[in-house]
Design a protein around this motif. Structure first.
Motif, mmCIF file in Angstrom:
data_model
loop_
_atom_site.group_PDB
_atom_site.id
_atom_site.type_symbol
_atom_site.label_atom_id
_atom_site.label_comp_id
_atom_site.label_asym_id
_atom_site.label_seq_id
_atom_site.Cartn_x
_atom_site.Cartn_y
_atom_site.Cartn_z
ATOM 1 N N GLN A 60 -23.138 -18.728 -4.538
ATOM 2 C CA GLN A 60 -24.147 -17.689 -4.486
ATOM 3 C C GLN A 60 -25.463 -18.163 -5.111
ATOM 4 O OE1 GLN A 60 -23.353 -13.186 -4.459
ATOM 5 N NE2 GLN A 60 -23.541 -13.648 -6.621
ATOM 6 N N SER A 61 -25.345 -19.028 -6.114
ATOM 7 C CA SER A 61 -26.559 -19.577 -6.723
ATOM 8 C C SER A 61 -27.270 -20.539 -5.780
ATOM 9 C CB SER A 61 -26.204 -20.305 -8.033
ATOM 10 O OG SER A 61 -25.567 -21.551 -7.794
ATOM 11 N N GLU A 62 -26.550 -21.052 -4.818
ATOM 12 C CA GLU A 62 -27.143 -21.958 -3.835
ATOM 13 C C GLU A 62 -27.766 -21.201 -2.666
ATOM 14 O OE1 GLU A 62 -28.427 -25.473 -2.287
ATOM 15 O OE2 GLU A 62 -27.368 -25.255 -4.200
ATOM 16 N N ASP A 63 -27.048 -20.216 -2.153
ATOM 17 C CA ASP A 63 -27.470 -19.540 -0.929
ATOM 18 C C ASP A 63 -28.099 -18.169 -1.158
ATOM 19 O OD1 ASP A 63 -26.564 -21.660 0.622
ATOM 20 O OD2 ASP A 63 -24.539 -20.842 0.750
ATOM 21 N N GLY A 64 -27.972 -17.622 -2.363
ATOM 22 C CA GLY A 64 -28.483 -16.289 -2.619
ATOM 23 C C GLY A 64 -27.511 -15.194 -2.233
ATOM 24 N N THR A 102 -34.635 -11.577 -4.545
ATOM 25 C CA THR A 102 -34.850 -12.431 -5.712
ATOM 26 C C THR A 102 -34.418 -11.709 -6.981
ATOM 27 O OG1 THR A 102 -36.746 -13.443 -4.598
ATOM 28 C CG2 THR A 102 -36.577 -13.765 -6.985
ATOM 29 N N THR A 198 -34.290 -15.431 -11.842
ATOM 30 C CA THR A 198 -34.015 -15.022 -10.473
ATOM 31 C C THR A 198 -32.526 -14.768 -10.274
ATOM 32 O OG1 THR A 198 -33.623 -17.264 -9.641
ATOM 33 C CG2 THR A 198 -35.919 -16.481 -9.682
ATOM 34 N N LYS A 200 -30.577 -16.158 -8.090
ATOM 35 C CA LYS A 200 -29.875 -17.430 -7.953
ATOM 36 C C LYS A 200 -29.648 -18.082 -9.312
ATOM 37 C CE LYS A 200 -31.286 -18.755 -3.257
ATOM 38 N NZ LYS A 200 -31.940 -19.813 -2.442
ATOM 39 N N GLU A 201 -30.645 -18.024 -10.166
ATOM 40 C CA GLU A 201 -30.513 -18.617 -11.499
ATOM 41 C C GLU A 201 -29.442 -17.894 -12.313
ATOM 42 O OE1 GLU A 201 -35.118 -20.226 -12.128
ATOM 43 O OE2 GLU A 201 -34.565 -18.171 -12.701
ATOM 44 N N SER A 203 -26.902 -16.289 -11.080
ATOM 45 C CA SER A 203 -25.609 -16.606 -10.483
ATOM 46 C C SER A 203 -25.060 -17.916 -11.025
ATOM 47 C CB SER A 203 -25.731 -16.674 -8.956
ATOM 48 O OG SER A 203 -26.032 -15.399 -8.411
ATOM 49 N N ARG A 204 -25.932 -18.867 -11.261
ATOM 50 C CA ARG A 204 -25.476 -20.138 -11.822
ATOM 51 C C ARG A 204 -24.995 -19.949 -13.267
ATOM 52 N NH1 ARG A 204 -25.192 -25.358 -10.838
ATOM 53 N NH2 ARG A 204 -25.415 -26.845 -12.555
#
Length: 293
Positions: A60-64, A102, A198, A200-201, A203-204
């Motif tokens: 999810q952090s890669e693809d959103g 975002t 964000t 994505k951030e 999610s990581r």
């Protein structure tokens, strides 16, 4: 096969890992990077498949969002089927099955927040942004969610942005926050990190990769620790009980049935289908097992 169908379940084929035929979509460089991260995640667990939850955050952090190619990657890496991965991804609300904004703005409308104005905040934001629950603005900046509980009742009504707290909100303050997000201006939560990252951030971070910001900001405000402060000031301590002397809410001690428990099974009414909840069924099964033994 197109990426759109990469997450579809397929029959197992002899000699192939479930999901392997769907391992398409990521370029070689991205796949190598995700694989290295995935191996770091897997190393935390005694069984590889236990790493699925953080790995879903990773893709999810890669693809959103949890994309079909992300599902295929998880399945191939963990040696499970895409159906198994999808079953988990669709169960938890933090995993998005379509492109997310975002910033995820979650408005709590559960009991206390609703009483304090959460419903009014939700209605104002929904009208202001022109979107409803789990919908995203056309510019991709904000996804709006109606949340059951943000676990911050002491600061109701509460809104969260990518799971950072915005306490004691009003319709006007909430609109100001989302307007700044849409503009790309820096936004600081009332507690936690000093700025909002964000989706994505975040999610990581949820995948287990620290961003070095754990010590930023205030973790718990005065309202959160008020009970602890009062207890210390007044010398309150938790009561200590001997396990054999602990009483139930009805006043009966453990091992001594109350009037309801004393009633024999022959005297109790037959269970109707409406009475069989999952918990009730579990209790019934345990009772039957005890009788058989």
């Amino acid at each position: 096969m197109s990426v759109e169908h990469a997450g579809a379940a397929a029959p197992h084929e002899h000699g192939r890992v479930p999901g392997e035929r769907h391992a398409v979509g990521y370029d070689e460089e991205t796949r190598a990077r995700l694989t290295a991260d995935a191996q770091e995640i897997i190393a935390r667990y005694p069984q590889a498949r236990s790493a699925l939850l953080p790995m879903l955050h990773l893709v999810q952090s890669e693809d959103g969002y949890v994309s079909p190619r992300g599902i295929a990657f998880c399945a191939t890496t963990l040696g499970i089927s895409t159906a198994e991965v999808s079953a988990v991804a669709t169960f938890y609300t933090q995993y998005k099955r379509h492109p997310n904004g975002t910033y995820t703005v979650g408005v709590c409308t559960n009991t206390l927040c609703a009483v304090m104005g959460g419903d009014a905040i939700w209605e104002e934001l929904s009208e202001h942004l022109g979107i409803g629950h789990d919908e995203t603005t056309e510019d991709g900046a904000v996804t709006l969610e109606r949340i059951e509980c943000n676990a911050a009742c002491d600061y109701a009504p509460v809104m969260m942005v990518n799971w950072e707290f915005f306490d004691n909100q009003t319709p006007a303050s909430a609109v100001e926050v989302v307007d700044r997000l849409v503009e790309g201006a820096p936004v600081a939560p009332t507690r936690g990190a000093s700025s909002v990252c964000t989706f994505k951030e975040m999610s990581r971070v949820l995948a287990g990769f620290p961003d070095g910001r754990a010590d930023e900001g205030v973790g718990a405000g005065p309202a959160t620790v008020r009970g602890t402060v009062l207890a210390r000031e007044r010398g309150w301590t938790a009561p200590s009980f001997d396990a054999d002397e602990r009483t139930t809410a009805t006043g009966a001690t453990h091992g001594e049935p109350d009037a309801g428990e004393a009633q024999s099974s022959a005297e109790r009414p037959e269970t109707t289908p409406a009475d069989v909840s999952p918990a009730g069924e579990q209790r019934k099964q345990k009772s039957d097992d005890a009788k058989e033994s």
